[in-house]
Write a protein that holds these residues in place. Sequence first.
Motif, PDB file in Angstrom:
ATOM      1  N   SER A  12     -58.264 -60.661  -6.164  1.00 20.15           N
ATOM      2  CA  SER A  12     -59.084 -60.877  -4.970  1.00 20.15           C
ATOM      3  C   SER A  12     -58.259 -60.621  -3.718  1.00 20.15           C
ATOM      4  CB  SER A  12     -59.622 -62.310  -4.956  1.00 20.15           C
ATOM      5  OG  SER A  12     -58.558 -63.218  -4.748  1.00 20.15           O
ATOM      6  N   ASP A  13     -58.975 -60.323  -2.638  1.00 22.05           N
ATOM      7  CA  ASP A  13     -58.297 -60.100  -1.358  1.00 22.05           C
ATOM      8  C   ASP A  13     -57.511 -61.339  -0.934  1.00 22.05           C
ATOM      9  OD1 ASP A  13     -59.338 -57.563  -1.225  1.00 22.05           O
ATOM     10  OD2 ASP A  13     -60.914 -58.072   0.223  1.00 22.05           O
ATOM     11  N   SER A  14     -58.095 -62.517  -1.141  1.00 21.06           N
ATOM     12  CA  SER A  14     -57.404 -63.739  -0.719  1.00 21.06           C
ATOM     13  C   SER A  14     -56.129 -63.954  -1.533  1.00 21.06           C
ATOM     14  CB  SER A  14     -58.327 -64.960  -0.839  1.00 21.06           C
ATOM     15  OG  SER A  14     -58.737 -65.151  -2.167  1.00 21.06           O
ATOM     16  N   ARG A  15     -56.165 -63.616  -2.805  1.00 17.06           N
ATOM     17  CA  ARG A  15     -54.965 -63.739  -3.658  1.00 17.06           C
ATOM     18  C   ARG A  15     -53.882 -62.761  -3.188  1.00 17.06           C
ATOM     19  NH1 ARG A  15     -52.036 -66.661  -7.074  1.00 17.06           N
ATOM     20  NH2 ARG A  15     -51.075 -65.453  -8.718  1.00 17.06           N
ATOM     21  N   ILE A  16     -54.278 -61.544  -2.871  1.00 15.63           N
ATOM     22  CA  ILE A  16     -53.327 -60.541  -2.390  1.00 15.63           C
ATOM     23  C   ILE A  16     -52.709 -60.998  -1.067  1.00 15.63           C
ATOM     24  CG2 ILE A  16     -53.122 -58.192  -1.466  1.00 15.63           C
ATOM     25  CD1 ILE A  16     -55.222 -57.369  -3.614  1.00 15.63           C
ATOM     26  N   MET A  17     -53.542 -61.509  -0.164  1.00 15.49           N
ATOM     27  CA  MET A  17     -53.031 -61.986   1.130  1.00 15.49           C
ATOM     28  C   MET A  17     -52.073 -63.160   0.949  1.00 15.49           C
ATOM     29  SD  MET A  17     -54.116 -59.897   3.287  1.00 15.49           S
ATOM     30  CE  MET A  17     -53.683 -60.704   4.799  1.00 15.49           C
ATOM     31  N   MET A  18     -52.402 -64.056   0.022  1.00 19.24           N
ATOM     32  CA  MET A  18     -51.538 -65.194  -0.220  1.00 19.24           C
ATOM     33  C   MET A  18     -50.177 -64.717  -0.739  1.00 19.24           C
ATOM     34  SD  MET A  18     -51.775 -68.374  -2.867  1.00 19.24           S
ATOM     35  CE  MET A  18     -51.395 -67.280  -4.212  1.00 19.24           C
ATOM     36  N   GLU A  19     -50.180 -63.791  -1.664  1.00 15.18           N
ATOM     37  CA  GLU A  19     -48.933 -63.270  -2.207  1.00 15.18           C
ATOM     38  C   GLU A  19     -48.119 -62.555  -1.130  1.00 15.18           C
ATOM     39  OE1 GLU A  19     -47.521 -63.885  -5.145  1.00 15.18           O
ATOM     40  OE2 GLU A  19     -49.232 -65.185  -5.562  1.00 15.18           O
ATOM     41  N   LYS A  20     -48.810 -61.793  -0.291  1.00 15.34           N
ATOM     42  CA  LYS A  20     -48.136 -61.102   0.810  1.00 15.34           C
ATOM     43  C   LYS A  20     -47.499 -62.116   1.756  1.00 15.34           C
ATOM     44  CE  LYS A  20     -50.257 -60.086   4.532  1.00 15.34           C
ATOM     45  NZ  LYS A  20     -49.475 -60.842   5.516  1.00 15.34           N
ATOM     46  N   ASP A  21     -48.219 -63.170   2.069  1.00 17.47           N
ATOM     47  CA  ASP A  21     -47.691 -64.202   2.956  1.00 17.47           C
ATOM     48  C   ASP A  21     -46.499 -64.927   2.326  1.00 17.47           C
ATOM     49  OD1 ASP A  21     -49.592 -63.518   4.819  1.00 17.47           O
ATOM     50  OD2 ASP A  21     -50.841 -65.308   4.516  1.00 17.47           O
ATOM     51  N   LYS A  22     -46.539 -65.176   1.027  1.00 21.88           N
ATOM     52  CA  LYS A  22     -45.418 -65.819   0.341  1.00 21.88           C
ATOM     53  C   LYS A  22     -44.161 -64.954   0.414  1.00 21.88           C
ATOM     54  CE  LYS A  22     -46.118 -67.578  -3.750  1.00 21.88           C
ATOM     55  NZ  LYS A  22     -46.688 -67.842  -5.106  1.00 21.88           N
ATOM     56  N   VAL A  23     -44.326 -63.655   0.214  1.00 27.12           N
ATOM     57  CA  VAL A  23     -43.193 -62.733   0.303  1.00 27.12           C
ATOM     58  C   VAL A  23     -42.650 -62.718   1.729  1.00 27.12           C
ATOM     59  CG1 VAL A  23     -42.527 -60.293   0.179  1.00 27.12           C
ATOM     60  CG2 VAL A  23     -43.877 -61.307  -1.665  1.00 27.12           C
ATOM     61  N   GLU A  24     -43.551 -62.716   2.695  1.00 25.75           N
ATOM     62  CA  GLU A  24     -43.136 -62.710   4.096  1.00 25.75           C
ATOM     63  C   GLU A  24     -42.323 -63.964   4.433  1.00 25.75           C
ATOM     64  OE1 GLU A  24     -45.180 -61.200   8.110  1.00 25.75           O
ATOM     65  OE2 GLU A  24     -46.336 -62.736   7.071  1.00 25.75           O
ATOM     66  N   VAL A  25     -42.775 -65.116   3.992  1.00 24.56           N
ATOM     67  CA  VAL A  25     -42.063 -66.367   4.263  1.00 24.56           C
ATOM     68  C   VAL A  25     -40.697 -66.350   3.576  1.00 24.56           C
ATOM     69  CG1 VAL A  25     -42.085 -68.874   3.877  1.00 24.56           C
ATOM     70  CG2 VAL A  25     -44.136 -67.722   4.721  1.00 24.56           C
ATOM     71  N   ALA A  26     -40.636 -65.826   2.366  1.00 20.96           N
ATOM     72  CA  ALA A  26     -39.348 -65.713   1.663  1.00 20.96           C
ATOM     73  C   ALA A  26     -38.397 -64.800   2.435  1.00 20.96           C
ATOM     74  CB  ALA A  26     -39.561 -65.193   0.246  1.00 20.96           C
ATOM     75  N   ASN A  27     -38.907 -63.717   2.992  1.00 18.46           N
ATOM     76  CA  ASN A  27     -38.078 -62.810   3.795  1.00 18.46           C
ATOM     77  C   ASN A  27     -37.590 -63.490   5.071  1.00 18.46           C
ATOM     78  OD1 ASN A  27     -38.216 -60.651   2.003  1.00 18.46           O
ATOM     79  ND2 ASN A  27     -40.020 -59.776   2.983  1.00 18.46           N
ATOM     80  N   CYS A  86     -58.317 -73.293  -1.453  1.00 22.13           N
ATOM     81  CA  CYS A  86     -59.285 -73.162  -0.365  1.00 22.13           C
ATOM     82  C   CYS A  86     -60.596 -72.584  -0.896  1.00 22.13           C
ATOM     83  CB  CYS A  86     -58.747 -72.245   0.742  1.00 22.13           C
ATOM     84  SG  CYS A  86     -57.638 -73.061   1.882  1.00 22.13           S
ATOM     85  N   ASP A  87     -61.687 -73.203  -0.462  1.00 13.86           N
ATOM     86  CA  ASP A  87     -62.992 -72.681  -0.858  1.00 13.86           C
ATOM     87  C   ASP A  87     -63.956 -72.618   0.326  1.00 13.86           C
ATOM     88  OD1 ASP A  87     -63.315 -75.386  -0.583  1.00 13.86           O
ATOM     89  OD2 ASP A  87     -64.292 -75.702  -2.527  1.00 13.86           O
ATOM     90  N   THR A  88     -63.409 -72.808   1.534  1.00  9.45           N
ATOM     91  CA  THR A  88     -64.235 -72.698   2.733  1.00  9.45           C
ATOM     92  C   THR A  88     -63.527 -71.821   3.763  1.00  9.45           C
ATOM     93  OG1 THR A  88     -63.240 -74.590   3.872  1.00  9.45           O
ATOM     94  CG2 THR A  88     -65.115 -75.063   2.393  1.00  9.45           C
ATOM     95  N   VAL A  89     -64.294 -71.321   4.683  1.00  6.42           N
ATOM     96  CA  VAL A  89     -63.737 -70.514   5.764  1.00  6.42           C
ATOM     97  C   VAL A  89     -62.837 -71.381   6.639  1.00  6.42           C
ATOM     98  CG1 VAL A  89     -64.333 -69.182   7.828  1.00  6.42           C
ATOM     99  CG2 VAL A  89     -65.679 -68.911   5.738  1.00  6.42           C
ATOM    100  N   GLN A  90     -63.217 -72.633   6.827  1.00  5.93           N
ATOM    101  CA  GLN A  90     -62.394 -73.543   7.635  1.00  5.93           C
ATOM    102  C   GLN A  90     -61.015 -73.741   7.016  1.00  5.93           C
ATOM    103  OE1 GLN A  90     -65.139 -76.821   7.618  1.00  5.93           O
ATOM    104  NE2 GLN A  90     -65.623 -76.541   9.807  1.00  5.93           N
ATOM    105  N   CYS A  91     -60.972 -73.880   5.716  1.00  6.92           N
ATOM    106  CA  CYS A  91     -59.695 -74.052   5.018  1.00  6.92           C
ATOM    107  C   CYS A  91     -58.853 -72.782   5.160  1.00  6.92           C
ATOM    108  CB  CYS A  91     -59.947 -74.370   3.548  1.00  6.92           C
ATOM    109  SG  CYS A  91     -58.441 -74.658   2.588  1.00  6.92           S
ATOM    110  N   ASP A  92     -59.476 -71.638   4.939  1.00 11.94           N
ATOM    111  CA  ASP A  92     -58.759 -70.367   5.098  1.00 11.94           C
ATOM    112  C   ASP A  92     -58.224 -70.219   6.517  1.00 11.94           C
ATOM    113  OD1 ASP A  92     -59.145 -69.521   2.477  1.00 11.94           O
ATOM    114  OD2 ASP A  92     -60.968 -68.400   2.952  1.00 11.94           O
ATOM    115  N   ALA A  93     -59.047 -70.585   7.512  1.00 18.82           N
ATOM    116  CA  ALA A  93     -58.645 -70.478   8.912  1.00 18.82           C
ATOM    117  C   ALA A  93     -57.469 -71.407   9.216  1.00 18.82           C
ATOM    118  CB  ALA A  93     -59.816 -70.798   9.828  1.00 18.82           C
ATOM    119  N   PHE A  94     -57.475 -72.593   8.614  1.00 20.53           N
ATOM    120  CA  PHE A  94     -56.374 -73.543   8.801  1.00 20.53           C
ATOM    121  C   PHE A  94     -55.056 -72.921   8.351  1.00 20.53           C
ATOM    122  CE2 PHE A  94     -53.560 -76.666   6.811  1.00 20.53           C
ATOM    123  CZ  PHE A  94     -53.268 -77.475   7.897  1.00 20.53           C
ATOM    124  N   TYR A  95     -55.035 -72.352   7.146  1.00 23.03           N
ATOM    125  CA  TYR A  95     -53.809 -71.762   6.625  1.00 23.03           C
ATOM    126  C   TYR A  95     -53.416 -70.490   7.369  1.00 23.03           C
ATOM    127  CZ  TYR A  95     -53.338 -75.204   2.970  1.00 23.03           C
ATOM    128  OH  TYR A  95     -53.147 -76.382   2.298  1.00 23.03           O
TER     129      TYR A  95
END
Length: 130
Positions: A12-27, A86-95
């Motif tokens: 899913s797009d959200s899974r890909i974005m999460m993985e991308k963000d994890k790599v970014e934070v590690a960098n 996350c299962d809501t837009v509000q939760c996604d927006a928070f992160y």
Amino acid sequence: MNAIEPFYPHESDSRIMMEKDKVEVANWTDDLEYISEELDYLIDIEDRMLHNTQLYQKLKEIKKENKSQIGTLQSYGGNMRHIVECDTVQCDAFYLHKHEKNRLVYLEHIRRYRTLKRMVLSQIILNVKS
């Protein structure tokens, strides 16, 4: 540095974005850990060559900030697993907001560090010319 795993079309797009963000934070964390090592050298150089109290204090301050930033990013990276829940837009927006806030703080820290590093290097050049 972390090994990068490829993304697959079935993810899913959200899974890909999460993985991308994890790599970014590690960098970001890797960058700050390297800066911590550089700061040790810059502090030592200042202490042995420059003897500038103001510069020394600024180096110590940014070293402390750097350590704090590393801790913040490590904590944030560890908590990123909650994004999957996350299962809501509000939760996604928070992160998303939290990630962007961390990005801006990281970038501002890097900017301040580079400015201070330039100051130290310019002082070394001035000392050598004298």
